[in-house]
Design an enzyme around this catalytic site. Structure first.
Site, mmCIF file in Angstrom:
data_model
loop_
_atom_site.group_PDB
_atom_site.id
_atom_site.type_symbol
_atom_site.label_atom_id
_atom_site.label_comp_id
_atom_site.label_asym_id
_atom_site.label_seq_id
_atom_site.Cartn_x
_atom_site.Cartn_y
_atom_site.Cartn_z
ATOM 1 N N VAL A 1 -20.946 0.539 -4.145
ATOM 2 C CA VAL A 1 -21.389 -0.681 -4.142
ATOM 3 C C VAL A 1 -22.599 -1.030 -3.549
ATOM 4 O O VAL A 1 -23.310 -1.991 -4.075
ATOM 5 C CB VAL A 1 -20.036 -1.450 -3.133
ATOM 6 N N GLY B 1 -25.541 2.270 3.625
ATOM 7 C CA GLY B 1 -24.597 2.814 2.720
ATOM 8 C C GLY B 1 -25.142 2.246 1.413
ATOM 9 O O GLY B 1 -24.801 1.174 0.820
ATOM 10 N N VAL B 2 -25.461 3.274 0.401
ATOM 11 C CA VAL B 2 -26.030 2.942 -0.873
ATOM 12 C C VAL B 2 -25.121 3.605 -1.845
ATOM 13 O O VAL B 2 -25.460 4.437 -2.706
ATOM 14 C CB VAL B 2 -27.410 3.237 -1.284
ATOM 15 N N GLY B 3 -23.959 3.757 -1.723
ATOM 16 C CA GLY B 3 -22.927 4.329 -2.521
ATOM 17 C C GLY B 3 -22.368 3.500 -3.761
ATOM 18 O O GLY B 3 -23.451 2.680 -4.425
ATOM 19 N N LYS C 1 0.829 -1.242 -0.194
ATOM 20 C CA LYS C 1 -0.075 -0.010 -0.002
ATOM 21 C C LYS C 1 0.818 1.273 0.031
ATOM 22 O O LYS C 1 1.950 1.097 0.523
ATOM 23 C CB LYS C 1 -0.734 0.033 1.045
HETATM 24 P P1 NAD Z 1 -18.961 4.951 -1.365
HETATM 25 O O1 NAD Z 1 -18.248 6.284 -0.758
HETATM 26 O O2 NAD Z 1 -19.402 5.324 -2.842
HETATM 27 O O3 NAD Z 1 -20.360 4.705 -0.736
HETATM 28 C C1 NAD Z 1 -20.305 4.677 0.779
HETATM 29 C C2 NAD Z 1 -21.707 5.503 1.222
HETATM 30 O O4 NAD Z 1 -21.813 5.067 2.643
HETATM 31 C C3 NAD Z 1 -21.949 6.588 0.800
HETATM 32 O O5 NAD Z 1 -23.194 6.853 -0.048
HETATM 33 C C4 NAD Z 1 -22.179 7.545 1.961
HETATM 34 O O6 NAD Z 1 -23.071 8.672 2.074
HETATM 35 C C5 NAD Z 1 -22.689 6.250 2.905
HETATM 36 N N1 NAD Z 1 -22.390 6.617 4.489
HETATM 37 C C6 NAD Z 1 -21.346 7.269 4.934
HETATM 38 N N2 NAD Z 1 -21.437 7.260 6.058
HETATM 39 C C7 NAD Z 1 -22.659 6.665 6.557
HETATM 40 C C8 NAD Z 1 -23.425 6.376 7.623
HETATM 41 N N3 NAD Z 1 -22.787 6.691 8.945
HETATM 42 N N4 NAD Z 1 -24.655 5.793 7.535
HETATM 43 C C9 NAD Z 1 -25.004 5.545 6.501
HETATM 44 N N5 NAD Z 1 -24.579 5.742 5.303
HETATM 45 C C10 NAD Z 1 -23.097 6.476 5.273
HETATM 46 O O7 NAD Z 1 -18.019 3.916 -1.306
HETATM 47 P P2 NAD Z 1 -18.242 2.509 -2.038
HETATM 48 O O8 NAD Z 1 -17.135 2.438 -2.961
HETATM 49 O O9 NAD Z 1 -19.593 1.922 -2.270
HETATM 50 O O10 NAD Z 1 -17.417 1.572 -0.704
HETATM 51 C C11 NAD Z 1 -18.367 0.995 0.353
HETATM 52 C C12 NAD Z 1 -17.481 0.415 1.358
HETATM 53 O O11 NAD Z 1 -17.057 -0.686 0.696
HETATM 54 C C13 NAD Z 1 -16.355 1.051 1.947
HETATM 55 O O12 NAD Z 1 -16.012 0.806 3.333
HETATM 56 C C14 NAD Z 1 -15.112 0.616 1.027
HETATM 57 O O13 NAD Z 1 -13.891 0.522 1.554
HETATM 58 C C15 NAD Z 1 -15.429 -1.055 0.745
HETATM 59 N N6 NAD Z 1 -14.819 -1.474 -0.465
HETATM 60 C C16 NAD Z 1 -15.349 -0.943 -1.699
HETATM 61 C C17 NAD Z 1 -14.803 -1.433 -2.894
HETATM 62 C C18 NAD Z 1 -15.139 -1.084 -4.206
HETATM 63 O O14 NAD Z 1 -15.095 -1.784 -5.427
HETATM 64 N N7 NAD Z 1 -15.836 0.133 -4.290
HETATM 65 C C19 NAD Z 1 -14.017 -2.913 -2.726
HETATM 66 C C20 NAD Z 1 -13.914 -3.077 -1.231
HETATM 67 C C21 NAD Z 1 -14.521 -2.649 -0.332
#
Ligand code: NAD
Length: 358
Positions: free
Chosen positions: A183, A179-181, A80
């Protein structure tokens, strides 16, 4: 802190610190293990309060990448990099060019990619000085957004956990997604298509309304997600969602989601086990994203186009590994995260021993 006796340093092959006065770059590249192949893991840009904080983060994250890559059965080790700085105000092309030169100096032992605060455009600058960069856009080896692949891996993991713990398919199963970001949204759509009943929350009210409307879901406030009447809790926001405070409120019998570092501490993992909750270890179930990146590294190394079929076959293998973890944990009556750590370590040590013998 002294370096070698820091608990975070344990097992690291190398730690490289780089600075470039002209661009202002200050970065650390931590290589935990190359036993299974070159160390791979993203680059994070963060306004760390001190270089010690940056070092500990780099060490902690690089070891986690070794474990994640081993469990995803990739021919990659773990590493990393962290750049000390504010990604909103301190990014320049020169800074990332200097970072590219730093990656090149590590001589192919480390492949970088995106992480928090770093975009494909930043990586394009780094790429001018090194070929050890994945997560680029606009070339035939490019793997694109890893989120749908992560979501697919998590979806398969949820399906597996429900089959094992509830002896049924997903139709009618209640899943609470925090969390509906990137993923979480893809996961919600897949679960909805499979007939699951969704309860969603997010601090982003607009995204929450949109995804809930598309998936016929119930909306709850962020603080209420832990009390949701659900069979599965899927943390897909930030780390630390599963703690000694939140656990007594959870009604779900399964925890399976995408977030990294879901357990607030080892006590939470033990407590989960004592309560009979089935936990899919985060770095196993969310390995789809790094599999996607590995597909790009593979394509770059072979000089070929990105191959989605290779990624899919690795996702199948990931589901089998998760099943192996759950099966061993059941047989030995142990917490799943402890079993996962043990299997990851043995895969890394096994590869290191093979390398010495060769
Ligand atoms: P993202 O930032 O797109 O989505 C996260 C969502 O969580 C956002 O919509 C945010 O508003 C919401 N959020 C933040 N704090 C919150 C809370 N207290 N309560 C409710 N919702 C809240 O991130 P992502 O890319 O979707 O990743 C989500 C998680 O998965 C992270 O922990 C990331 O490290 C992990 N992850 C992601 C990937 C990937 O391919 N993107 C791969 C492995 C792990």
């Amino acid at each position: 802190m002294t370096l070698f006796d820091s608990p975070a340093f344990e097992g690291h092959e190398g730690v490289h610190a780089f600075s470039d006065e002209k661009s202002g770059l200050k970065c650390i590249i931590a290589v935990h293990s190359t036993a299974r192949g070159p160390a791979a893991g993203g680059c994070r840009m963060w306004p760390y309060a001190s270089s010690e904080e940056a070092l500990v983060d780099a060490l902690r994250l690089s070891r986690a990448m070794s474990y994640k890559n081993a469990m995803a059965d990739l021919e990659l080790g773990g590493g990393k990099s962290v750049i000390i700085g504010d990604s909103r105000t301190q990014k320049t092309a020169a800074l990332f060019e200097a970072f590219g030169r730093a990656v090149e100096d590590v001589g192919g032992k480390y492949w970088t990619a995106e992480d928090v605060g770093v975009s494909p455009t930043d990586l394009m600058h780094a790429r001018k000085h090194t070929r050890y960069v994945a997560g680029l856009e606009g070339h035939e080896a490019a793997s694109g957004d890893p989120s749908p692949v992560t979501a697919e891996g998590v979806f398969r993991g949820v399906q597996l956990c429900v089959r094992r713990a509830m002896k049924r398919d997903l139709d009618g199963v209640r899943v609470a997604i925090q969390g509906v970001g990137h993923v979480g949204e893809y996961l919600a759509r897949k679960l909805h298509a499979a007939g699951a009943k969704l309860i969603l929350t997010d601090v982003n009210a607009e995204a929450l309304r949109r995804v809930a409307a598309e998936t016929d879901a119930q909306i709850v406030a962020p603080s209420a997600i832990f009390d949701a009447d659900a069979d599965v809790f899927a943390p897909c926001a930030l780390g630390g969602a599963v703690s000694l405070d939140t656990l007594p409120r959870l009604r779900a019998k399964i925890i399976a989601g995408a977030a990294n570092n879901q357990l607030a501490g080892p006590d939470a993992g033990r407590e989960l086990f004592n309560r009979g909750i089935l936990y899919a270890p985060d770095y196993v179930i969310n390995g789809g994203g790094i599999i996607n990146v590995a597909g790009e590294i593979r394509a770059l190394e072979l000089g070929e186009a990105f191959d989605p079929a290779w990624v899919d076959q690795k996702l199948d293998r990931l589901a089998l590994t998760l099943e192996e973890v759950l099966e061993q944990a059941l047989r030995e009556r142990r917490p799943t995260h402890e079993v996962a750590n043990e299997i990851a370590r043995s895969r890394i040590v096994g590869a290191a021993e093979k390398r010495v013998a060769a």
